[in-house]
Motif scaffolding. Structure first.
Motif, PDB file in Angstrom:
ATOM      1  N   TYR A  43       8.898  -2.493 -18.577  1.00  0.00           N
ATOM      2  CA  TYR A  43       8.865  -2.274 -17.136  1.00  0.00           C
ATOM      3  C   TYR A  43       7.868  -1.163 -16.810  1.00  0.00           C
ATOM      4  O   TYR A  43       7.428  -0.431 -17.700  1.00  0.00           O
ATOM      5  CB  TYR A  43      10.255  -1.914 -16.603  1.00  0.00           C
ATOM      6  N   GLY A  44       7.555  -1.069 -15.547  1.00  0.00           N
ATOM      7  CA  GLY A  44       6.627  -0.016 -15.128  1.00  0.00           C
ATOM      8  C   GLY A  44       5.940  -0.365 -13.820  1.00  0.00           C
ATOM      9  O   GLY A  44       6.381  -1.247 -13.070  1.00  0.00           O
ATOM     10  N   ALA A  45       4.842   0.332 -13.553  1.00  0.00           N
ATOM     11  CA  ALA A  45       4.056   0.137 -12.333  1.00  0.00           C
ATOM     12  C   ALA A  45       2.590   0.039 -12.721  1.00  0.00           C
ATOM     13  O   ALA A  45       2.105   0.824 -13.539  1.00  0.00           O
ATOM     14  CB  ALA A  45       4.278   1.290 -11.361  1.00  0.00           C
ATOM     15  N   LEU A  46       1.902  -0.917 -12.135  1.00  0.00           N
ATOM     16  CA  LEU A  46       0.489  -1.138 -12.414  1.00  0.00           C
ATOM     17  C   LEU A  46      -0.287  -1.187 -11.104  1.00  0.00           C
ATOM     18  O   LEU A  46       0.277  -1.512 -10.054  1.00  0.00           O
ATOM     19  CB  LEU A  46       0.292  -2.441 -13.199  1.00  0.00           C
ATOM     20  N   PRO A  47      -1.569  -0.887 -11.145  1.00  0.00           N
ATOM     21  CA  PRO A  47      -2.342  -0.833  -9.904  1.00  0.00           C
ATOM     22  C   PRO A  47      -2.764  -2.201  -9.408  1.00  0.00           C
ATOM     23  O   PRO A  47      -2.832  -3.179 -10.164  1.00  0.00           O
ATOM     24  CB  PRO A  47      -3.565   0.008 -10.313  1.00  0.00           C
ATOM     25  N   GLY A  48      -3.066  -2.258  -8.126  1.00  0.00           N
ATOM     26  CA  GLY A  48      -3.583  -3.472  -7.518  1.00  0.00           C
ATOM     27  C   GLY A  48      -4.306  -3.120  -6.237  1.00  0.00           C
ATOM     28  O   GLY A  48      -4.249  -1.974  -5.760  1.00  0.00           O
ATOM     29  N   PHE A  49      -5.007  -4.085  -5.665  1.00  0.00           N
ATOM     30  CA  PHE A  49      -5.684  -3.891  -4.399  1.00  0.00           C
ATOM     31  C   PHE A  49      -4.868  -4.537  -3.284  1.00  0.00           C
ATOM     32  O   PHE A  49      -4.099  -5.476  -3.513  1.00  0.00           O
ATOM     33  CB  PHE A  49      -7.080  -4.516  -4.432  1.00  0.00           C
ATOM     34  N   ASP A  50      -5.068  -4.039  -2.061  1.00  0.00           N
ATOM     35  CA  ASP A  50      -4.405  -4.677  -0.933  1.00  0.00           C
ATOM     36  C   ASP A  50      -5.186  -5.913  -0.517  1.00  0.00           C
ATOM     37  O   ASP A  50      -6.150  -6.319  -1.176  1.00  0.00           O
ATOM     38  CB  ASP A  50      -4.232  -3.691   0.232  1.00  0.00           C
ATOM     39  N   ASP A  51      -4.775  -6.533   0.593  1.00  0.00           N
ATOM     40  CA  ASP A  51      -5.354  -7.808   0.985  1.00  0.00           C
ATOM     41  C   ASP A  51      -6.406  -7.661   2.085  1.00  0.00           C
ATOM     42  O   ASP A  51      -6.530  -8.521   2.954  1.00  0.00           O
ATOM     43  CB  ASP A  51      -4.259  -8.776   1.445  1.00  0.00           C
ATOM     44  N   ARG A  78       6.741  -5.106  -4.629  1.00  0.00           N
ATOM     45  CA  ARG A  78       5.585  -4.456  -4.005  1.00  0.00           C
ATOM     46  C   ARG A  78       5.958  -4.060  -2.578  1.00  0.00           C
ATOM     47  O   ARG A  78       6.878  -4.617  -1.974  1.00  0.00           O
ATOM     48  CB  ARG A  78       4.360  -5.356  -4.030  1.00  0.00           C
ATOM     49  N   ARG A  79       5.210  -3.111  -2.029  1.00  0.00           N
ATOM     50  CA  ARG A  79       5.423  -2.689  -0.636  1.00  0.00           C
ATOM     51  C   ARG A  79       4.474  -3.407   0.319  1.00  0.00           C
ATOM     52  O   ARG A  79       4.754  -3.506   1.503  1.00  0.00           O
ATOM     53  CB  ARG A  79       5.230  -1.176  -0.502  1.00  0.00           C
ATOM     54  N   GLN A  80       3.346  -3.851  -0.183  1.00  0.00           N
ATOM     55  CA  GLN A  80       2.410  -4.612   0.633  1.00  0.00           C
ATOM     56  C   GLN A  80       1.806  -5.706  -0.232  1.00  0.00           C
ATOM     57  O   GLN A  80       1.815  -5.604  -1.456  1.00  0.00           O
ATOM     58  CB  GLN A  80       1.306  -3.709   1.186  1.00  0.00           C
ATOM     59  N   PRO A  81       1.327  -6.795   0.397  1.00  0.00           N
ATOM     60  CA  PRO A  81       0.821  -7.924  -0.398  1.00  0.00           C
ATOM     61  C   PRO A  81      -0.244  -7.504  -1.398  1.00  0.00           C
ATOM     62  O   PRO A  81      -1.155  -6.742  -1.073  1.00  0.00           O
ATOM     63  CB  PRO A  81       0.245  -8.864   0.673  1.00  0.00           C
ATOM     64  N   VAL A  82      -0.117  -7.987  -2.607  1.00  0.00           N
ATOM     65  CA  VAL A  82      -1.080  -7.729  -3.679  1.00  0.00           C
ATOM     66  C   VAL A  82      -1.745  -9.061  -4.027  1.00  0.00           C
ATOM     67  O   VAL A  82      -1.108  -9.948  -4.613  1.00  0.00           O
ATOM     68  CB  VAL A  82      -0.384  -7.137  -4.918  1.00  0.00           C
ATOM     69  N   PRO A  83      -3.015  -9.247  -3.649  1.00  0.00           N
ATOM     70  CA  PRO A  83      -3.661 -10.547  -3.868  1.00  0.00           C
ATOM     71  C   PRO A  83      -3.640 -11.022  -5.315  1.00  0.00           C
ATOM     72  O   PRO A  83      -3.585 -12.226  -5.562  1.00  0.00           O
ATOM     73  CB  PRO A  83      -5.102 -10.295  -3.383  1.00  0.00           C
TER      74      PRO A  83
END
Length: 353
Positions: A111-119, A144-149
């Protein structure tokens, strides 16, 4: 944008004993699918979701479940905190709103958290965010808190019947999609540096140093933002203390590590190039400043004899030379010109011009 499928309403007649409340099943749930290699994913009903969250056996040995949650609302976070098949620290990590990056392993759970970009529509406007995951051999939960494409890309790949043998491959593919987006960002930033370099190579008196500085500044700012996100991920995968389960080692660590490290190398090369161009820009600005100061110094030096002559003839003393006669001004002007030519000739002899 992530694809948001429609889900059936909760079944009010579902028995409640030993199960999650049926009315809370769909709280914040973006999608819930059952996957099997070589088959299209199927949407799960509330009973199937409940069984998966309680650690029930999958329908077939090679099938697994993916549950994706939006944790903007408090109700969805509360629902995640009630998932019985996950330890408390994993549930807390899934519901966290922190943007930090980490990967942990506890028994068979990664488990954990990984980075992503918003939409954002434009690549230049994309902001960095984080998505969280907990993965077991037959269950993947992401939040997620906001959509991650990137997650939407993987979901659509599953809909196209692309083969994912395990939920760990979803994490790996999502991270690879993030690395690809980073490298596309790096390519665009590199193009901006190309424009700045072209302007620097055609340096002349009309060069817009402000425009060049703005281009390089945007590149350095964006590359710094990306590096702050990629560097921790690269350190995570190089951390020898991170012991992933054997079933997840190849999928999560090996391939992702190579791609993230390659993106970091490209980013470091971009930053080195931007610093070099920044130094060259500073050198060009200093050269332009020196050129202008040189021009001013030459003009001042050439006007020095004329200043002396006009100061001399401006004295209010008796018996001033050329004070009488109608051609005194012309004669004084000629003297100024002669002294200027003598000064110019001396500067040429001393190779100051």
């Amino acid at each position: 944008m992530e694809t948001v499928p429609d889900f059936p309403a909760a079944d009010a007649a579902m028995p409640m004993e030993g199960r999650l409340a049926a009315t809370s099943i769909s709280n914040g749930l973006v999608w819930a699918i059952g996957c099997q290699s070589g088959h299209r994913p199927v949407r799960l009903n509330d009973e199937q979701i409940t069984r998966a969250l309680e650690g029930g056996s999958p329908a077939s040995p090679d099938s697994w479940v993916w549950l994706h949650y939006d944790i903007v609302h408090t109700a969805s976070r509360a629902h995640i905190q009630a998932i019985p098949c996950l330890p408390e620290e994993v549930r807390l990590a899934l519901g966290s709103t922190d943007r930090g990056t980490n990967v942990e392993a506890e028994g068979d759970i990664v488990y954990g958290a990984l980075p992503g970009f918003d939409d954002a529509m434009s690549e230049d406007d994309k902001n960095l965010s984080a998505w969280r995951f907990a993965v077991l051999p037959d269950l993947l939960i992401t939040t997620r808190r906001q959509p991650v494409p990137a997650l939407g890309v993987v979901y659509r790949a599953l809909q196209r019947n692309e083969s994912f043998d395990s939920p760990a491959e979803v994490v790996d593919h999502t991270l690879l999609e993030f690395a690809d987006t980073v490298r596309r960002n790096i390519a665009m930033l590199d193009d901006q540096l190309d424009r700045a370099e072209d302007l620097l190579l055609t340096l002349d008196q009309h060069t817009d140093f402000g425009r060049i500085s703005g281009l390089i500044g945007r590149v350095r700012r964006r590359s710094t933002e990306l590096r702050r996100v990629i560097s921790p991920v690269d350190r995570i995968f190089h951390n020898e203390d991170l012991e992933l389960p054997e079933w997840a080692e190849d999928d999560i660590r090996d391939r992702s590590q190579r791609q993230i490290h390659a993106a970091l190398d490209d980013l470091l090369a971009l930053q080195d190039r931007s610093r070099s161009l920044q130094d060259e820009l500073a050198s060009g600005q200093a050269e332009e400043t020196n050129r202008r100061l040189y021009t001013v110094s030459i003009v001042t030096t050439l006007m020095l004899p004329a200043t002396f002559v006009t100061g001399f003839f401006g004295m209010n003393t008796g018996g001033m030379f050329l004070a009488s006669g109608g051609m005194g001004t012309m004669e004084a002007g000629g003297i100024c010109f002669i002294f200027m030519m003598i000064t110019w000739f001396l500067l040429k002899i001393m190779k100051l011009l």
